[in-house]
Scaffold this motif. Sequence first.
Motif, PDB file in Angstrom:
ATOM      1  N   GLY A 244       0.792  -1.221   0.000  1.00 38.92           N
ATOM      2  CA  GLY A 244       0.000   0.000   0.000  1.00 38.92           C
ATOM      3  C   GLY A 244       0.825   1.270   0.000  1.00 38.92           C
ATOM      4  O   GLY A 244       0.275   2.366  -0.136  1.00 38.92           O
ATOM      5  N   PHE A 245       2.156   1.136   0.122  1.00 40.99           N
ATOM      6  CA  PHE A 245       3.020   2.304   0.196  1.00 40.99           C
ATOM      7  C   PHE A 245       4.215   2.164  -0.741  1.00 40.99           C
ATOM      8  O   PHE A 245       4.569   1.067  -1.179  1.00 40.99           O
ATOM      9  CB  PHE A 245       3.527   2.515   1.625  1.00 40.99           C
ATOM     10  N   GLY A 246       4.851   3.305  -1.015  1.00 41.47           N
ATOM     11  CA  GLY A 246       6.068   3.292  -1.810  1.00 41.47           C
ATOM     12  C   GLY A 246       5.872   2.650  -3.163  1.00 41.47           C
ATOM     13  O   GLY A 246       4.875   2.883  -3.852  1.00 41.47           O
ATOM     14  N   ALA A 247       6.830   1.796  -3.536  1.00 38.01           N
ATOM     15  CA  ALA A 247       6.768   1.113  -4.828  1.00 38.01           C
ATOM     16  C   ALA A 247       6.200  -0.296  -4.715  1.00 38.01           C
ATOM     17  O   ALA A 247       6.268  -1.067  -5.674  1.00 38.01           O
ATOM     18  CB  ALA A 247       8.157   1.069  -5.459  1.00 38.01           C
ATOM     19  N   SER A 248       5.649  -0.642  -3.558  1.00 39.41           N
ATOM     20  CA  SER A 248       4.968  -1.930  -3.408  1.00 39.41           C
ATOM     21  C   SER A 248       3.564  -1.840  -3.994  1.00 39.41           C
ATOM     22  O   SER A 248       3.037  -0.744  -4.221  1.00 39.41           O
ATOM     23  CB  SER A 248       4.891  -2.336  -1.932  1.00 39.41           C
ATOM     24  N   ASP A 249       2.956  -2.995  -4.249  1.00 39.80           N
ATOM     25  CA  ASP A 249       1.609  -3.031  -4.811  1.00 39.80           C
ATOM     26  C   ASP A 249       0.606  -2.323  -3.902  1.00 39.80           C
ATOM     27  O   ASP A 249       0.764  -2.298  -2.669  1.00 39.80           O
ATOM     28  CB  ASP A 249       1.157  -4.479  -5.018  1.00 39.80           C
ATOM     29  N   LYS A 250      -0.401  -1.773  -4.532  1.00 43.42           N
ATOM     30  CA  LYS A 250      -1.527  -1.161  -3.834  1.00 43.42           C
ATOM     31  C   LYS A 250      -2.791  -1.805  -4.399  1.00 43.42           C
ATOM     32  O   LYS A 250      -3.528  -1.189  -5.182  1.00 43.42           O
ATOM     33  CB  LYS A 250      -1.509   0.359  -4.047  1.00 43.42           C
ATOM     34  N   PRO A 251      -3.044  -3.059  -4.025  1.00 37.62           N
ATOM     35  CA  PRO A 251      -4.118  -3.825  -4.666  1.00 37.62           C
ATOM     36  C   PRO A 251      -5.515  -3.267  -4.395  1.00 37.62           C
ATOM     37  O   PRO A 251      -5.827  -2.856  -3.272  1.00 37.62           O
ATOM     38  CB  PRO A 251      -3.960  -5.220  -4.056  1.00 37.62           C
ATOM     39  N   GLN A 252      -6.317  -3.259  -5.432  1.00 35.44           N
ATOM     40  CA  GLN A 252      -7.701  -2.811  -5.298  1.00 35.44           C
ATOM     41  C   GLN A 252      -8.466  -3.765  -4.386  1.00 35.44           C
ATOM     42  O   GLN A 252      -8.349  -4.988  -4.495  1.00 35.44           O
ATOM     43  CB  GLN A 252      -8.370  -2.774  -6.672  1.00 35.44           C
ATOM     44  N   GLY A 253      -9.243  -3.208  -3.494  1.00 38.30           N
ATOM     45  CA  GLY A 253     -10.100  -4.022  -2.642  1.00 38.30           C
ATOM     46  C   GLY A 253      -9.408  -4.689  -1.472  1.00 38.30           C
ATOM     47  O   GLY A 253     -10.053  -5.441  -0.726  1.00 38.30           O
ATOM     48  N   PHE A 254      -8.135  -4.428  -1.269  1.00 36.90           N
ATOM     49  CA  PHE A 254      -7.425  -5.065  -0.146  1.00 36.90           C
ATOM     50  C   PHE A 254      -7.830  -4.399   1.167  1.00 36.90           C
ATOM     51  O   PHE A 254      -7.935  -3.175   1.251  1.00 36.90           O
ATOM     52  CB  PHE A 254      -5.916  -4.949  -0.342  1.00 36.90           C
ATOM     53  N   SER A 255      -8.082  -5.200   2.174  1.00 41.54           N
ATOM     54  CA  SER A 255      -8.429  -4.669   3.497  1.00 41.54           C
ATOM     55  C   SER A 255      -7.149  -4.552   4.318  1.00 41.54           C
ATOM     56  O   SER A 255      -6.651  -5.549   4.862  1.00 41.54           O
ATOM     57  CB  SER A 255      -9.435  -5.587   4.196  1.00 41.54           C
ATOM     58  N   TYR A 256      -6.622  -3.365   4.393  1.00 42.69           N
ATOM     59  CA  TYR A 256      -5.358  -3.148   5.100  1.00 42.69           C
ATOM     60  C   TYR A 256      -5.559  -3.285   6.604  1.00 42.69           C
ATOM     61  O   TYR A 256      -6.584  -2.882   7.151  1.00 42.69           O
ATOM     62  CB  TYR A 256      -4.796  -1.768   4.764  1.00 42.69           C
TER      63      TYR A 256
ATOM     64  N   MET B 230      -3.056  -3.789  10.533  1.00 45.08           N
ATOM     65  CA  MET B 230      -1.759  -3.921  11.191  1.00 45.08           C
ATOM     66  C   MET B 230      -1.304  -5.373  11.169  1.00 45.08           C
ATOM     67  O   MET B 230      -0.115  -5.666  10.994  1.00 45.08           O
ATOM     68  CB  MET B 230      -1.858  -3.431  12.641  1.00 45.08           C
ATOM     69  N   GLU B 231      -2.254  -6.292  11.339  1.00 44.55           N
ATOM     70  CA  GLU B 231      -1.902  -7.714  11.351  1.00 44.55           C
ATOM     71  C   GLU B 231      -1.331  -8.159  10.006  1.00 44.55           C
ATOM     72  O   GLU B 231      -0.394  -8.970   9.957  1.00 44.55           O
ATOM     73  CB  GLU B 231      -3.131  -8.545  11.696  1.00 44.55           C
ATOM     74  N   ALA B 232      -1.881  -7.630   8.900  1.00 41.14           N
ATOM     75  CA  ALA B 232      -1.381  -7.994   7.577  1.00 41.14           C
ATOM     76  C   ALA B 232       0.053  -7.510   7.393  1.00 41.14           C
ATOM     77  O   ALA B 232       0.903  -8.227   6.847  1.00 41.14           O
ATOM     78  CB  ALA B 232      -2.283  -7.415   6.489  1.00 41.14           C
ATOM     79  N   TRP B 233       0.338  -6.290   7.835  1.00 42.34           N
ATOM     80  CA  TRP B 233       1.707  -5.772   7.713  1.00 42.34           C
ATOM     81  C   TRP B 233       2.677  -6.570   8.572  1.00 42.34           C
ATOM     82  O   TRP B 233       3.808  -6.831   8.158  1.00 42.34           O
ATOM     83  CB  TRP B 233       1.737  -4.299   8.108  1.00 42.34           C
ATOM     84  N   ALA B 234       2.247  -6.972   9.764  1.00 46.63           N
ATOM     85  CA  ALA B 234       3.114  -7.784  10.621  1.00 46.63           C
ATOM     86  C   ALA B 234       3.394  -9.140   9.975  1.00 46.63           C
ATOM     87  O   ALA B 234       4.521  -9.654  10.022  1.00 46.63           O
ATOM     88  CB  ALA B 234       2.466  -7.974  11.996  1.00 46.63           C
ATOM     89  N   GLU B 235       2.367  -9.715   9.369  1.00 50.32           N
ATOM     90  CA  GLU B 235       2.544 -10.986   8.669  1.00 50.32           C
ATOM     91  C   GLU B 235       3.513 -10.829   7.502  1.00 50.32           C
ATOM     92  O   GLU B 235       4.368 -11.690   7.262  1.00 50.32           O
ATOM     93  CB  GLU B 235       1.197 -11.498   8.165  1.00 50.32           C
ATOM     94  N   LEU B 236       3.398  -9.720   6.783  1.00 48.85           N
ATOM     95  CA  LEU B 236       4.309  -9.438   5.675  1.00 48.85           C
ATOM     96  C   LEU B 236       5.754  -9.393   6.179  1.00 48.85           C
ATOM     97  O   LEU B 236       6.665  -9.959   5.559  1.00 48.85           O
ATOM     98  CB  LEU B 236       3.919  -8.115   5.021  1.00 48.85           C
ATOM     99  N   ILE B 237       5.974  -8.704   7.297  1.00 50.60           N
ATOM    100  CA  ILE B 237       7.320  -8.585   7.862  1.00 50.60           C
ATOM    101  C   ILE B 237       7.883  -9.959   8.213  1.00 50.60           C
ATOM    102  O   ILE B 237       9.030 -10.290   7.876  1.00 50.60           O
ATOM    103  CB  ILE B 237       7.301  -7.672   9.107  1.00 50.60           C
ATOM    104  N   LEU B 238       7.097 -10.782   8.890  1.00 57.38           N
ATOM    105  CA  LEU B 238       7.578 -12.115   9.287  1.00 57.38           C
ATOM    106  C   LEU B 238       7.851 -12.992   8.066  1.00 57.38           C
ATOM    107  O   LEU B 238       8.849 -13.730   8.036  1.00 57.38           O
ATOM    108  CB  LEU B 238       6.559 -12.783  10.208  1.00 57.38           C
ATOM    109  N   ASP B 239       7.001 -12.917   7.052  1.00 57.11           N
ATOM    110  CA  ASP B 239       7.234 -13.700   5.837  1.00 57.11           C
ATOM    111  C   ASP B 239       8.495 -13.221   5.117  1.00 57.11           C
ATOM    112  O   ASP B 239       9.248 -14.026   4.556  1.00 57.11           O
ATOM    113  CB  ASP B 239       6.022 -13.603   4.906  1.00 57.11           C
ATOM    114  N   PHE B 240       8.734 -11.917   5.129  1.00 56.19           N
ATOM    115  CA  PHE B 240       9.930 -11.365   4.506  1.00 56.19           C
ATOM    116  C   PHE B 240      11.182 -11.867   5.231  1.00 56.19           C
ATOM    117  O   PHE B 240      12.182 -12.252   4.596  1.00 56.19           O
ATOM    118  CB  PHE B 240       9.881  -9.837   4.526  1.00 56.19           C
ATOM    119  N   LEU B 241      11.148 -11.869   6.550  1.00 54.81           N
ATOM    120  CA  LEU B 241      12.286 -12.383   7.313  1.00 54.81           C
ATOM    121  C   LEU B 241      12.532 -13.850   7.009  1.00 54.81           C
ATOM    122  O   LEU B 241      13.677 -14.295   6.851  1.00 54.81           O
ATOM    123  CB  LEU B 241      12.041 -12.198   8.815  1.00 54.81           C
ATOM    124  N   ASN B 242      11.445 -14.617   6.919  1.00 50.62           N
ATOM    125  CA  ASN B 242      11.552 -16.050   6.712  1.00 50.62           C
ATOM    126  C   ASN B 242      12.025 -16.400   5.302  1.00 50.62           C
ATOM    127  O   ASN B 242      12.865 -17.290   5.123  1.00 50.62           O
ATOM    128  CB  ASN B 242      10.205 -16.709   6.985  1.00 50.62           C
TER     129      ASN B 242
END
Length: 382
Positions: free
Chosen positions: A146-158, A160-172
């Motif tokens: 939703g920010f910067g040069a990352s995707d901003k998908p239509q209809g996505f329900s943003y 805090m939990e989704a962003w935290a999940e993104l961070i953990l998946d990125f680390l993994n």
Amino acid sequence: MGIKMAAATVLHDVAAACLRPPHSLPRTTAKEPRLKPGLAFPHLYGNKLPVLGRGYGVGNRSFITCYVDPSTESRVSVLGVSQIKEQCSKWQWKGRYSINYFVSSSSSTNPPLLLVHGFGASIPHWRRNIDTLAQDYTVYAIDLLGFGASDKPQGFSYSMEAWAELILDFLNEVVQKPTVLIGNSVGSLACVIAASESSQNLVRGIVLLNCAGGMNNKAIVDDWRIKLLLPLLWLVDFLLKQRRIATAVFERAKQRDNLRNILLSVYGNKESVDDELVEIINGPANDEGALDAFVSIITGPPGPNPVQLMPRINLPVLVLWGDQDPFTPIDGPVGKYFSSLPSKSSNVSLYMLEGVGHCPHDDKPDLVHQKLLPWLAQVTAL
């Protein structure tokens, strides 16, 4: 960040209401919080200056040229936005969403760092920190969905939990090593959620720069001032869900003059608010899907509260707080909670940064580095 506040100003005209963050209500006089410096050793890095033109990486080393920022009290090496963008790569999250990330590799055995921006910002908001940190650490930075040069998908329900999940998946999937998370504002809160949910030893420690209380204004409801404003916040949610109103608000909010004025109000060091910073905020706001992301974030659920999450975290925690932050002032509910933590939790260190606003790392990076670098050295030695 800037867009969020600019939208508040516009909505005041549109609806006789205001989206101004609730934490920025008139501040009451408060005693200086008890601070616990922990085991920081400022003398270790007090005289260490960034090296200009240093090359980073292994194998195909990349040469990064930098400039010295005259707006800071000491010499701070700054990467240009174009240089940062050239070093960015894409990662597919869940096989669906393109996530923009930056990495400056180091041959050091120190744990890597992941920088997580706040609302409306993106990777280049760390322009005044990356080069200094990359001297001794591999530095990753990420654009949240939703920010910067990352995707901003239509209809996505943003959320805090989704962003935290993104961070953990990125680390993994990408970093693949225990990592120190460094976040600002809602980025800090996303780091707190990620650290509290990590069960795979993915997080080595967390650094919180003026941590937010939630994804939006509805997060803090245990303050009488916020309770009085709740009807207005609900009205704002209703108005923003009307496409024509939301479009008008967003278009005015992202105008450069509006952004600059808002940024000047939340930065202690006014010289840090330069044309490059305005463009860092403004550029991605013109992307397709940016309006939908803005509306979803402002009107969505605030997400988990850090007050409930912090007791779960036994990792080393460094809290840095600008004392001139109008968004999350130290005498607000969230600030008061974090200022009380060092006396209760031996793993938490807190420092107040004098003359600093909501984004300490870009506002006065030299003050941040003076506290951050010794703390990182200590965590590395554990």
